[in-house]
Enzyme design. Structure first.
Site, PDB file in Angstrom:
ATOM      1  N   LYS A  13       0.838  -1.218   0.000  1.00 24.16           N
ATOM      2  CA  LYS A  13       0.000   0.000   0.000  1.00 24.16           C
ATOM      3  C   LYS A  13       0.866   1.259   0.000  1.00 24.16           C
ATOM      4  O   LYS A  13       0.643   2.171  -0.780  1.00 24.16           O
ATOM      5  CB  LYS A  13      -0.917   0.023   1.243  1.00 24.16           C
ATOM      6  N   ARG A  88      -9.671   1.046   8.989  1.00 22.80           N
ATOM      7  CA  ARG A  88      -9.233  -0.323   9.269  1.00 22.80           C
ATOM      8  C   ARG A  88     -10.291  -1.117   9.999  1.00 22.80           C
ATOM      9  O   ARG A  88     -10.072  -2.296  10.294  1.00 22.80           O
ATOM     10  CB  ARG A  88      -8.003  -0.263  10.157  1.00 22.80           C
ATOM     11  N   ARG A 127      11.802  -5.863   4.345  1.00 26.29           N
ATOM     12  CA  ARG A 127      11.535  -4.421   4.198  1.00 26.29           C
ATOM     13  C   ARG A 127      12.519  -3.610   5.047  1.00 26.29           C
ATOM     14  O   ARG A 127      12.800  -3.926   6.185  1.00 26.29           O
ATOM     15  CB  ARG A 127      10.115  -4.080   4.639  1.00 26.29           C
ATOM     16  N   ARG A 160      11.429  -1.625  10.697  1.00 32.04           N
ATOM     17  CA  ARG A 160      10.383  -1.182  11.634  1.00 32.04           C
ATOM     18  C   ARG A 160      10.284  -2.136  12.811  1.00 32.04           C
ATOM     19  O   ARG A 160      10.392  -3.350  12.638  1.00 32.04           O
ATOM     20  CB  ARG A 160       9.035  -1.120  10.898  1.00 32.04           C
ATOM     21  N   ARG A 171      -0.380  -8.817  13.360  1.00 31.50           N
ATOM     22  CA  ARG A 171      -0.930  -7.819  12.417  1.00 31.50           C
ATOM     23  C   ARG A 171      -1.771  -8.502  11.341  1.00 31.50           C
ATOM     24  O   ARG A 171      -2.810  -7.986  10.923  1.00 31.50           O
ATOM     25  CB  ARG A 171       0.212  -7.010  11.792  1.00 31.50           C
TER      26      ARG A 171
END
Ligand code: AP5
Length: 215
Positions: A13, A88, A127, A160, A171
């Protein structure tokens, strides 16, 4: 143009939102990025959000809505926006509809980016991002020119804190339990477009742009 990008963590996203927002000349508003900035600056919002974020859970709706309302009130968001990571929950979607209809500015489209869980786990493990400009990299699919250093501003890239495998599992569960119902919610309102999020970044971008052009 008022657009929402919805999808699981790691669906791409953030990667796509920057590109699509530029194409349609609207601001990219990412609640996760706004929270991370607030956490770094140790603001009241950041302190109220941090514990939930560290666990991979959703930040309470009152905190999210207060922050988003303030952002949508800024002048650059008046003519349109691309929301990434919001809403969300169905409660957040209802609150957004109230905010927008009160201002007589309804949504144009909601794009759901589909990526299987096993692809997500591998993407998130690789990531890295720039703590200053927010640029997103991937050690295998989109590496920085100099390993570990942001191409844009030379900052050292970071992982992160919520990208640890056990937090990613939470998550994903939170996404399936609380966010996925938005797919049916927006389909019922005839706003939903669905895009396959697997493939080169440029191809996924073209799929999203095509859906938005045809809306
Ligand atoms: P947030 O920051 O929104 O995280 P997320 O939704 O979990 O999404 P991610 O940022 O992890 O992934 P992404 O889809 O943007 O993927 P990306 O482009 O980076 O939220 C963080 C936390 O904040 C939440 O857990 C919650 O606590 C809180 N929060 C935020 N909003 C909230 C709300 N509304 N209500 C309550 N709480 C809220 O890509 C991932 C990786 O894949 C990258 O390495 C990238 O380079 C790579 N990649 C991207 N596209 C491709 C491709 N096509 N092929 C190969 N690799 C790709």
């Amino acid at each position: 143009m008022r657009i929402i990008l919805v999808g699981p963590p790691g669906a791409g996203k953030g990667t796509q939102a920057g590109r699509i927002a530029e194409r349609f000349d609207v601001p990219h508003i990412a609640t996760g990025d706004l929270f991370r900035k607030n956490v770094s600056a140790n603001t009241d919002v950041g302190r109220r959000a941090k514990a939930a974020m560290d666990r991979g859970e959703l930040v309470p709706d009152d905190v999210v809505l207060e922050m988003l309302r303030a952002r949508l009130d800024e002048p650059d968001a008046k003519a349109g926006f691309l929301l990434d990571g919001f809403p969300r929950t169905v409660a957040q979607a209802d609150a957004l509809a109230t905010m927008l209809h009160n201002g007589d500015s309804p949504l144009d489209a909601v794009v759901a980016v589909r990526v299987p869980d096993e692809v997500i786990v591998s993407r998130i493990a690789q990531r890295r991002s720039c703590p200053v400009c927010g640029r997103i990299y991937n050690e295998s699919t989109h590496p920085a020119a100099i390993p570990g250093v942001c191409d844009a501003d030379g900052e050292r890239l970071v992982q992160r804190s919520d990208d640890m495998p056990e937090v990613v599992r939470t998550r994903l569960k939170v996404y399936h339990d609380q966010t996925e119902p938005l797919i049916a919610y927006y389909r019922e309102r005839d706003l939903l477009r669905t895009v396959d999020g697997v493939g080169p970044v440029e191809e996924v971008e073209a799929r999203i742009a095509k859906e938005l052009a045809e809306r």
